[in-house]
Structure formats: C-alpha cells, structure tokens
Write an enzyme that holds these catalytic residues in place. Structure first.
Site, PDB file in Angstrom:
ATOM      1  N   SER A  57      33.491 -20.851 -45.340  1.00 14.42           N
ATOM      2  CA  SER A  57      34.099 -19.751 -45.935  1.00 14.42           C
ATOM      3  C   SER A  57      33.305 -18.919 -46.842  1.00 14.42           C
ATOM      4  O   SER A  57      33.890 -18.041 -47.152  1.00 14.42           O
ATOM      5  CB  SER A  57      35.295 -20.488 -46.878  1.00 14.42           C
ATOM      6  N   HIS A  96      33.789 -20.611 -54.074  1.00 12.95           N
ATOM      7  CA  HIS A  96      34.234 -19.000 -53.761  1.00 12.95           C
ATOM      8  C   HIS A  96      33.743 -18.131 -54.685  1.00 12.95           C
ATOM      9  O   HIS A  96      33.533 -18.533 -55.969  1.00 12.95           O
ATOM     10  CB  HIS A  96      35.693 -19.313 -53.666  1.00 12.95           C
ATOM     11  N   ASP A 123      42.638 -16.588 -52.800  1.00 16.80           N
ATOM     12  CA  ASP A 123      42.791 -18.301 -52.724  1.00 16.80           C
ATOM     13  C   ASP A 123      44.258 -18.562 -53.377  1.00 16.80           C
ATOM     14  O   ASP A 123      44.197 -19.865 -53.618  1.00 16.80           O
ATOM     15  CB  ASP A 123      41.615 -18.894 -53.504  1.00 16.80           C
TER      16      ASP A 123
END
Length: 184
Positions: A57, A96, A123
């Site tokens: 990701s 992230h 998210d």
C-alpha cells in the site's frame, strides 16, 4: 570397570556442562535482545521502534519487506509525514502517509487522516466503525529511516510456519529468534 565407569561419568558431566553453557548463552542472547529493544523504545519514544512493511500500500516509496525505523516526539504531526498507527480492533499496525491534519480549536487536539500512497482512497474504511480521524494515541511513531528488503526473513517465517520449524531444527534457537522481534 572402575576406569570405564570413571570415563562414562566424565563424559556425562561434560554433556551436562555443555548443556548448561548453551542454556546460559541462549539466556544471555535473549536478555541482550530484550535490553536492546527496551533501549530503542526509550531512545525513540515509540512502543515499537522497528516495524516490517507487510503490504504494497505504500509503494513505490516503501515496498513489502522493508524495515522501517520509527521515532515519536511531541512535535506536531504534519501532512506528508509517514506514520505507523494502530486501529482499535486490529492487531497489526498500519504504515501510511498523513494526508490531512485537523486541529480542534476548543481542545487543541490534533487529529489526522491517513492514506496509503498506492491506495485509491483514504483510510477511513480501515479505522474502527464510526471513527473518522486518528488521535495522537493511535500513532506509534513516524518513519525516520528504512532498510529495504531485510524484513522478508520475518515475512517468510510468518507466512510459512514450516520454514520456521525447519530453521529451528537445522540452525537451532538462534535463527528462530528473528520471528519473535516482529511480533512486538
């Protein structure tokens, strides 16, 4: 029979001595690893100073198997920083990028919204039900450095338990310690 009996007894005592020496050595290795881990926790201010990237990701910046080094300070979190956070109800932390920072004027609390670089949307679907922002207590640390591909050892041993058993059998306890650090 006296000489043979003495020889057998001396061999048995050597084996016991070697076993005790190996046990003490293993205990010292485990203790040293724990001391180093705790020292890193104190130095970095993060409950988990080293993490392994488990998904794609964050590509192309971080690839699966990269090891990230974290640091947590009292400085405000800014848009663009890469953070590692825990979500309520999930065991595995997520790596992230912060895409929005929201400061509440009445409480001066800072909340953040994150997104994986390789993901389409933010998210919020990963957060706990009804949660729209991450608070400070969710953040484990900020990425301050990385080592590419080194975490693959941990990923392979986690995903293929037979390799963990095989390596423990062939190499003994020294190689199997690698998997313990990832779970912390």
């Amino acid at each position: 029979m006296g000489w043979i009996g003495d020889t057998v007894d001396s061999i048995k005592s050597i084996q016991v001595r070697q076993l005790l020496t190996q046990g003490v050595s293993l205990g010292m290795i485990v203790t040293s690893a724990l001391i180093i881990w705790k020292a890193l926790m104190c130095f970095t201010g993060s409950e988990s100073p080293v993490v392994v990237v488990l998904s794609g990701s964050m590509e192309p910046g971080f690839k699966r198997g990269d090891i990230l080094f974290l640091h947590m300070s009292n400085d405000p979190i800014r848009t663009g920083e890469i953070v590692v956070f825990n979500v309520d109800g999930r065991e595995i932390p997520i790596v992230h990028r912060v895409i929005k920072v929201h400061e509440r004027q009445e409480t001066e609390e800072v909340e953040v919204l994150t997104k994986g670089d390789n993901n389409y949307g933010d998210d919020r679907l990963l957060y706990a039900q009804g949660q729209l922002w991450l608070q400070r207590h969710h953040i484990m640390g900020r990425a301050v450095g990385f080592l590419p591909y080194v975490g693959w050892v941990t990923i392979i041993m986690t995903e293929k338990p037979i390799i963990k058993v095989f390596s423990a059998f062939v190499d003994g306890p020294s190689l199997s310690l690698v998997t313990v650090d990832d779970e912390n």
